[in-house]
Design a protein around this motif. Sequence first.
Motif, PDB file in Angstrom:
ATOM      1  N   ASP A   1       1.110  -1.023  -0.169  1.00 40.06           N
ATOM      2  CA  ASP A   1       0.214   0.070   0.220  1.00 40.06           C
ATOM      3  C   ASP A   1       0.852   1.416  -0.146  1.00 40.06           C
ATOM      4  N   PHE A   2       0.430   2.133  -1.043  1.00 38.29           N
ATOM      5  CA  PHE A   2       1.456   3.374  -1.489  1.00 38.29           C
ATOM      6  C   PHE A   2       1.198   4.198   0.538  1.00 38.29           C
ATOM      7  N   ALA A   3       0.050   3.887   0.968  1.00 35.51           N
ATOM      8  CA  ALA A   3       0.532   4.963   2.380  1.00 35.51           C
ATOM      9  C   ALA A   3       1.366   4.670   3.369  1.00 35.51           C
ATOM     10  N   TRP A   4       1.119   3.193   3.156  1.00 40.55           N
ATOM     11  CA  TRP A   4       1.840   2.032   4.766  1.00 40.55           C
ATOM     12  C   TRP A   4       3.610   2.225   4.270  1.00 40.55           C
ATOM     13  N   GLY A   5       3.644   2.660   3.005  1.00 36.93           N
ATOM     14  CA  GLY A   5       5.541   2.811   2.478  1.00 36.93           C
ATOM     15  C   GLY A   5       5.398   4.294   3.360  1.00 36.93           C
ATOM     16  N   MET A   6       4.669   4.798   2.468  1.00 38.00           N
ATOM     17  CA  MET A   6       5.176   6.053   2.476  1.00 38.00           C
ATOM     18  C   MET A   6       5.576   6.246   4.651  1.00 38.00           C
ATOM     19  N   LEU A   7       4.622   5.735   4.892  1.00 38.87           N
ATOM     20  CA  LEU A   7       4.314   5.809   7.120  1.00 38.87           C
ATOM     21  C   LEU A   7       6.063   4.893   6.805  1.00 38.87           C
ATOM     22  N   ILE A   8       6.461   3.909   6.308  1.00 36.00           N
ATOM     23  CA  ILE A   8       7.336   2.986   6.937  1.00 36.00           C
ATOM     24  C   ILE A   8       8.792   4.248   6.640  1.00 36.00           C
ATOM     25  N   TRP A   9       8.268   4.547   5.357  1.00 37.81           N
ATOM     26  CA  TRP A   9       9.741   5.820   4.492  1.00 37.81           C
ATOM     27  C   TRP A   9       9.713   6.035   5.578  1.00 37.81           C
ATOM     28  N   LEU A  10       9.559   7.266   5.699  1.00 40.49           N
ATOM     29  CA  LEU A  10       9.174   8.771   7.124  1.00 40.49           C
ATOM     30  C   LEU A  10       9.383   8.353   8.606  1.00 40.49           C
ATOM     31  N   LYS A  11       9.828   6.620   8.879  1.00 42.52           N
ATOM     32  CA  LYS A  11       9.359   6.014  10.189  1.00 42.52           C
ATOM     33  C   LYS A  11      11.569   5.962   9.818  1.00 42.52           C
ATOM     34  N   MET A  12      11.318   5.520   8.959  1.00 48.97           N
ATOM     35  CA  MET A  12      13.446   5.618   8.908  1.00 48.97           C
ATOM     36  C   MET A  12      13.487   6.611   8.637  1.00 48.97           C
ATOM     37  N   VAL A  13      13.245   7.358   7.897  1.00 50.57           N
ATOM     38  CA  VAL A  13      14.505   8.701   7.604  1.00 50.57           C
ATOM     39  C   VAL A  13      14.236   9.350   8.556  1.00 50.57           C
ATOM     40  N   THR A  14      13.094  10.042   9.266  1.00 43.31           N
ATOM     41  CA  THR A  14      13.261  10.817  10.247  1.00 43.31           C
ATOM     42  C   THR A  14      13.387  10.023  12.183  1.00 43.31           C
ATOM     43  N   GLY A  15      12.770   9.276  11.872  1.00 49.28           N
ATOM     44  CA  GLY A  15      13.087   8.379  13.295  1.00 49.28           C
ATOM     45  C   GLY A  15      12.461   8.901  14.354  1.00 49.28           C
TER      46      GLY A  15
ATOM     47  N   ARG B   1       5.594   7.021  16.516  1.00 48.06           N
ATOM     48  CA  ARG B   1       4.251   6.845  15.670  1.00 48.06           C
ATOM     49  C   ARG B   1       3.731   8.029  15.727  1.00 48.06           C
ATOM     50  N   GLY B   2       3.563   8.563  17.240  1.00 50.98           N
ATOM     51  CA  GLY B   2       2.058   9.589  17.238  1.00 50.98           C
ATOM     52  C   GLY B   2       2.320  10.646  16.237  1.00 50.98           C
ATOM     53  N   GLU B   3       3.935  11.014  16.807  1.00 51.86           N
ATOM     54  CA  GLU B   3       4.748  12.229  15.835  1.00 51.86           C
ATOM     55  C   GLU B   3       3.746  12.279  13.934  1.00 51.86           C
ATOM     56  N   LEU B   4       4.452  10.940  13.810  1.00 45.56           N
ATOM     57  CA  LEU B   4       4.105  10.994  12.377  1.00 45.56           C
ATOM     58  C   LEU B   4       2.807  10.668  11.581  1.00 45.56           C
ATOM     59  N   LEU B   5       1.731  10.469  12.679  1.00 49.00           N
ATOM     60  CA  LEU B   5       0.392  10.292  13.094  1.00 49.00           C
ATOM     61  C   LEU B   5      -0.316  11.724  13.060  1.00 49.00           C
TER      62      LEU B   5
ATOM     63  N   ILE C   1       8.279  18.529  12.693  1.00 51.93           N
ATOM     64  CA  ILE C   1       7.589  17.835  13.278  1.00 51.93           C
ATOM     65  C   ILE C   1       7.368  18.413  14.959  1.00 51.93           C
ATOM     66  N   ARG C   2       5.964  18.990  15.349  1.00 50.77           N
ATOM     67  CA  ARG C   2       6.111  19.842  16.271  1.00 50.77           C
ATOM     68  C   ARG C   2       4.633  19.362  17.176  1.00 50.77           C
ATOM     69  N   ARG C   3       4.097  18.274  16.372  1.00 52.11           N
ATOM     70  CA  ARG C   3       3.096  17.530  16.948  1.00 52.11           C
ATOM     71  C   ARG C   3       3.143  16.536  17.404  1.00 52.11           C
ATOM     72  N   ASN C   4       1.594  15.575  18.300  1.00 50.12           N
ATOM     73  CA  ASN C   4       1.887  14.381  18.377  1.00 50.12           C
ATOM     74  C   ASN C   4       0.782  13.997  18.615  1.00 50.12           C
ATOM     75  N   PHE C   5       0.087  12.945  18.152  1.00 49.65           N
ATOM     76  CA  PHE C   5      -1.277  12.455  18.507  1.00 49.65           C
ATOM     77  C   PHE C   5      -1.074  11.254  19.507  1.00 49.65           C
ATOM     78  N   HIS C   6      -2.547  11.604  20.610  1.00 48.95           N
ATOM     79  CA  HIS C   6      -2.708  11.055  21.251  1.00 48.95           C
ATOM     80  C   HIS C   6      -3.830  10.513  21.355  1.00 48.95           C
ATOM     81  N   PRO C   7      -3.916   9.229  21.173  1.00 52.92           N
ATOM     82  CA  PRO C   7      -4.648   8.170  21.271  1.00 52.92           C
ATOM     83  C   PRO C   7      -6.401   8.173  21.750  1.00 52.92           C
ATOM     84  N   PRO C   8      -7.536   8.424  21.676  1.00 49.96           N
ATOM     85  CA  PRO C   8      -8.337   8.739  21.745  1.00 49.96           C
ATOM     86  C   PRO C   8      -9.224   7.895  23.272  1.00 49.96           C
TER      87      PRO C   8
END
Length: 165
Positions: A102-116, A119-123, A139-146
């Motif tokens: 999946d393109f979105a899944w690939g982009m998430l994995i790529w961003l994770k590996m490149v930026t370090g 997960r919440g920061e990427l979301l 990267i200025r925000r963090n995602f908080h689960p509901p």
Amino acid sequence: MVVKHRWPAGRPSVKSRAEHDCDVAGCRVTECRSHVCKPLSAGTVRKVHFVISGALAAAVRWEWIDSNPAADAKKPKQAPPQPQPPTSDEGSRIITAAWTQDFAWGMLIWLKMVTGARRGELLALRWHDLHLDQGVLEIRRNFHPPKREGAREGHQNTSDAPHQP
């Protein structure tokens, strides 16, 4: 060897539990099962210390005791983490496999590996965080689960410095 004492019925007083003759009282002596004793791991000792320290801290708050003796206890050191990140070739194969799924899944994995980034920061990323002309991803925000009503974003308490790939 384990001795199973035979006490009088009911809740015996401390005086009735004084020295007695096991033969007269009818106590049973049983053999301990064969086993090999192992010391507790450092992690288990830390967990036990945490529980005991919390209970004693409550006793101090309730003025049952004057000080917390667990505060002076020496806890075992925690072993430093030994991360084993993927090699360049393994990372390349992981990203390629993710992009084929999946393109979105690939982009998430790529961003994770490149930026370090976490997960919440990427979301929590939004388009206005991406500055293509400068080659910067903020990267200025963090995602908080509901918890109850929808998810929320919050500003990070750490650094507001932009991450640059």
